[in-house]
Design a protein around this motif. Sequence first.
Motif, mmCIF file in Angstrom:
data_model
loop_
_atom_site.group_PDB
_atom_site.id
_atom_site.type_symbol
_atom_site.label_atom_id
_atom_site.label_comp_id
_atom_site.label_asym_id
_atom_site.label_seq_id
_atom_site.Cartn_x
_atom_site.Cartn_y
_atom_site.Cartn_z
ATOM 1 N N GLY A 1 0.805 -1.221 0.000
ATOM 2 C CA GLY A 1 0.000 0.000 0.000
ATOM 3 C C GLY A 1 0.835 1.267 0.000
ATOM 4 N N GLU A 2 2.028 1.196 0.628
ATOM 5 C CA GLU A 2 2.867 2.395 0.705
ATOM 6 C C GLU A 2 3.307 2.867 -0.680
ATOM 7 O OE1 GLU A 2 3.290 -0.434 2.345
ATOM 8 O OE2 GLU A 2 3.845 -0.087 4.430
ATOM 9 N N PHE A 3 3.489 1.918 -1.590
ATOM 10 C CA PHE A 3 3.844 2.312 -2.953
ATOM 11 C C PHE A 3 2.590 2.508 -3.802
ATOM 12 C CE2 PHE A 3 7.979 -0.061 -2.147
ATOM 13 C CZ PHE A 3 8.766 1.082 -2.115
ATOM 14 N N THR B 1 -0.632 3.183 -2.988
ATOM 15 C CA THR B 1 -1.656 4.180 -2.677
ATOM 16 C C THR B 1 -1.061 5.519 -2.236
ATOM 17 O OG1 THR B 1 -2.022 3.675 -0.322
ATOM 18 C CG2 THR B 1 -3.091 2.248 -1.914
ATOM 19 N N SER B 2 0.110 5.841 -2.740
ATOM 20 C CA SER B 2 0.678 7.163 -2.453
ATOM 21 C C SER B 2 0.626 8.013 -3.719
ATOM 22 C CB SER B 2 2.122 7.033 -1.960
ATOM 23 O OG SER B 2 2.884 6.310 -2.900
ATOM 24 N N TYR B 3 0.707 9.320 -3.501
ATOM 25 C CA TYR B 3 0.636 10.252 -4.621
ATOM 26 C C TYR B 3 2.051 10.579 -5.098
ATOM 27 C CZ TYR B 3 -1.101 14.279 -7.283
ATOM 28 O OH TYR B 3 -1.416 15.162 -8.277
ATOM 29 N N ILE C 1 7.703 12.728 3.552
ATOM 30 C CA ILE C 1 6.932 11.496 3.759
ATOM 31 C C ILE C 1 6.838 10.685 2.470
ATOM 32 C CG2 ILE C 1 5.566 12.001 5.810
ATOM 33 C CD1 ILE C 1 3.430 13.153 3.876
ATOM 34 N N SER C 2 7.798 10.883 1.569
ATOM 35 C CA SER C 2 7.800 10.165 0.292
ATOM 36 C C SER C 2 9.184 9.620 -0.030
ATOM 37 C CB SER C 2 7.364 11.102 -0.831
ATOM 38 O OG SER C 2 6.154 11.743 -0.521
ATOM 39 N N PHE D 1 4.264 7.910 3.154
ATOM 40 C CA PHE D 1 2.882 7.989 3.611
ATOM 41 C C PHE D 1 2.009 7.466 2.470
ATOM 42 C CE2 PHE D 1 -1.203 10.058 4.429
ATOM 43 C CZ PHE D 1 -1.343 9.871 5.787
ATOM 44 N N ALA D 2 0.791 6.999 2.782
ATOM 45 C CA ALA D 2 -0.062 6.443 1.742
ATOM 46 C C ALA D 2 -1.517 6.509 2.196
ATOM 47 C CB ALA D 2 0.323 4.988 1.465
ATOM 48 N N ILE D 3 -2.441 6.387 1.263
ATOM 49 C CA ILE D 3 -3.869 6.384 1.615
ATOM 50 C C ILE D 3 -4.146 5.280 2.633
ATOM 51 C CG2 ILE D 3 -6.232 6.090 0.771
ATOM 52 C CD1 ILE D 3 -5.304 7.057 -1.943
ATOM 53 N N ASP D 4 -3.431 4.176 2.497
ATOM 54 C CA ASP D 4 -3.654 3.072 3.421
ATOM 55 C C ASP D 4 -3.287 3.437 4.861
ATOM 56 O OD1 ASP D 4 -4.545 1.666 1.297
ATOM 57 O OD2 ASP D 4 -2.969 0.133 1.314
ATOM 58 N N TYR D 5 -2.504 4.498 5.045
ATOM 59 C CA TYR D 5 -2.191 4.963 6.404
ATOM 60 C C TYR D 5 -3.242 5.950 6.916
ATOM 61 C CZ TYR D 5 2.487 2.896 6.533
ATOM 62 O OH TYR D 5 3.536 2.026 6.565
#
Lengths: 431, 492, 127
Positions: free
Chosen positions: A77-79, A81-83, A90-91, B75-79
Amino acid sequence: MLAACGVNSPEELFQHLPEAVRLDRPLDLPPGISEYEIVQYFRDRAGDTALGYASFLGAGVYNHYRPVLVDTVVSRGEFLTSYTPYQAEISQGTLTTIFEFQTMICQLTGMDVANASMYDGSTAVPEAAMMAVRATGKGRVVVARNVHPEYREVLHTYAKYQGMPVEEFGYASETGGIDLEDLERKMDDLTAAVIIQSPNFFGIVEQVKAAAEIAHKRGALLVVVFTEAVSLGILEPCPDADIVAGELQSFAISPSYGGPYAGIIATREKFLRQMPGRLAGQTTDSRGNRAFCLTLSTREQHIRREKATSNICTNQALIALMATVFMTVYGKQGLRELARQNLAKAHYLAGKLDLRFSGKYFNEFVVRAPETINKELLKKKIIGGLPLGRFYPELKDCMLLCATEMSKRADMDLIASHAAKPQAQPQEVIA
Amino acid sequence: MIDKVTPHITQNEPLLFERSSPGKKAYQLPELDVPEVDAAEALGAENVRAEIAGFPEVSEVEAIRHFTRLSTWNFAIDYGMYPLGSCTMKYNPRINEQAARTEGLAWAHPYQPEALAQGCLEVMATLEAALAEITGMDAVTLQPAAGAHGELTGILLIRALLEKRGNPRKKILIPDSAHGTNPATAAIAGYAIENIKSSETGVLDVAALEQIVNEDVAALMVTNPNTLGVFENNIAHAAEILHGKGAMLYMDGANMNALVGIARPGDFGVDVMHLNLHKTFSTPHGGGGPGAGPVAVKKVLEPFLPAPRLKKSGKRWAWDYRRKHSIGRVKAFYGNFGVLIRALAYILAHGGPGLRNATMDAVLNAVYIRKRLEAYFDLPYQSPNMHEVVFSDDRQAAKGVRTGDFAKRLIDYGFHPYTVSFPLIVHGAMMIEPTETEGKREIDQFIDAMISIAKEVETDPQLVKTAPHLTRASRVDETTAARKPILRWKPA
Amino acid sequence: MYPENFRYTKEHEWVSVEGETGTVGITDHAQAELGDIVYVDLPKVGAHIEQGKSLGSVESVKAVSDIYSPVSGEVVAINTDLADHPEKLNTDPHGDAWLVKIKLGNPGEVQNLMTSADYLSYVGAEK
């Protein structure tokens, strides 16, 4: 929440929209379905495809094995679902992988700098052409006819409205490589770029050095395109290219009926400011630790607007990450070994068939064979080659075949039994 | 008052190249079942490379640890909530991922015979029809790879139509609140750009529009709702003005999440628009892509759509390449099919009523945030907002804290920053889009964090200006990165 | 703050004339507005420049700003030092960090520009 918003129902939140623009009926779409039904829906669709067939199609999209680690990593998810990593603090995960990606693309292509990806190979080509126009101050582009036909179509679409004339030059009928004399003829002093592909659409390793000399003599840049990235595991990149524009689909990116893939542009340091697309750069954080951030953004549309190097915004970050994991898994030895296997398989199959061109080839080649053999092969659950008549009328009796590490010897023998060289004895081949 | 996050352990990890040691490998290949080939002989000795200098050499365990450790630095939506305005960072359903990996679809080659690609074509045709219904348009192309690519396609379509009518015209009108891609796109399509000022209420100034639309204007590019999150109430009138002068109305569909099931661009005068499937239709952003940017058009533009087009002959789907008015291809093959599958899975899961509910929830969330925060932040435009709300840092700037600093402090509270400094018409913009994904609990936490930081600005502005404090990387020096670009690793 | 022997434009450039040559730069106000400057794009020596037209650009991390020439003429020198040290534009915009020297094509043009007193009240009003 409704009370805090001062309304009694969510519908009221839309009451400021003019009556005339509001949709006065439900959407004409079926009601929602469950997860299980969605799985089933797509399985049913997949049932009406070539599931279970072996394929010898290449032509810009290749069947290579996808190491398990690739989906393991990109499913995190960290990869996933990130923008876009504009907020560097934070990236750092995404930014670090982009930096590694840029580095590996440079190592593979022999270029100084590479961007963090383009939509795909086909759109990287007009982007490279426009880049050459900016770098040289000239406006015209010449492109080889043995560059992928659909890439050329995209180039023509982009060029049409920008006052960027595009002219094509031919290939040598004997070798399948570019026709250097025709290239010389088509050159003039207003030419910004010469665009060739290597291995070209026919699978043949091009005369990059000779093309570079012709281009540079007239003050043009040489753009070298690739569609089969695995070839870079064994082919020496040409030090004389100015821009490399390529497609990374071969690096663990599913064929997926044409996309999403990931394109790249790599170039010399001196053209850096003309390069489109995002870039990650190394710096430090306020504690002095190494950190990465997107950089040189002033080239891009969100800052320079109509004067930007390109209108590209979204890129192919997650797909580029697939390629990054692939390159990591195969690594220095593995990519070479993979390329050697491709070379061996293709030469095994080609050796049994009637080759149309004499040029050196990697894992694709053109053979003389009637389209009817594809029908026979389909009965055996094999998808044969791509008939070339639709792109090259003069090659209407030919097809383009590709063999990779996934091609089985038995299947190749079967193809040979249907399309062997005229002098070969078909009955000697075991089907 | 930070109730959502505490610092946690992250592990250090070098770059792949620093981790490499000669001879390590993570790959396996089967034994070659055909004879080896001498590479120098097959390819020409001069064409064969000695090695890929510097390429990584790591073991499988090292590889997976490398990427897993790096992933924890994101950081991610899942967080948690990712309230980036205009980016529509909604939850990415995992069923989408599974659907896109369905074997016969994921391994379909774009040149496999049409008879063996019917399932793929059916997926595309179903999605085209659904998007046409959602937008109220007549035809859809799925070929463009992303939003900006869709914009380019749309403007080229307009250009082709106008050219056929005898005059491609010279310029595109773009409101000052537009995304940067709009002017960049118009320039690539060979048009000059004329910016038009928004009215005091933050919408199109129709009176001004009427003055400037003439025979030189090819189109107006408008985002609706616009980048302030405000619905363009005069959109239908604007369309009439444009059409009256033979110009077209292009809509940037970046903010379609505010309209699905509620209003359709096709019903309010839009001639051509793009959608961002990675926004409205939940396909993952993946750290910057891939996306997909389908373009929907009215009938009059249909003949110009990129070739090939899907057509039905009998019971079978086929690709129609003979499209003499087509603008040509904008991309090889047919589009980002894997992304299209994900978007269709989202539409199937929601269905018509579900899509409308999602829109209502998205707007409710944004209006709720506005109502609860407007006492604490300057709200430059008072018009009713839809799916996003734009404040300015006016009050905080008085204490020397700008929107960018404020946003960084949000990170310490466990949220991704909102969109900073956009749209350009709001000085010090703070652009917040919660999407329908967030429930009241997460939104209240976000609101409390915003209020708490506003108080910190009063009492300890330095704390905010040097944020974030709880992250692995502290404030990153972007200036040095740009002054002395280091864009690849090199051995020391 | 703003040297009295310079003349200024509304776009925040300055020119200092000595004989036939004008030295051009951006003002302290311009550098402060831009923030940390990271890159300067300058014309080639020999280029012909017109008053009020762009002669190049300066970039910060998140902005690009055109430099509009205060005078017309031929570029006779550029400050190559800025390629490696763009930060000098932040520290010494009126001195070491000059941008280009232009051989004046129309010396009378300088009269169109603001004096330091005019410029000071102009940037005061702009705020």
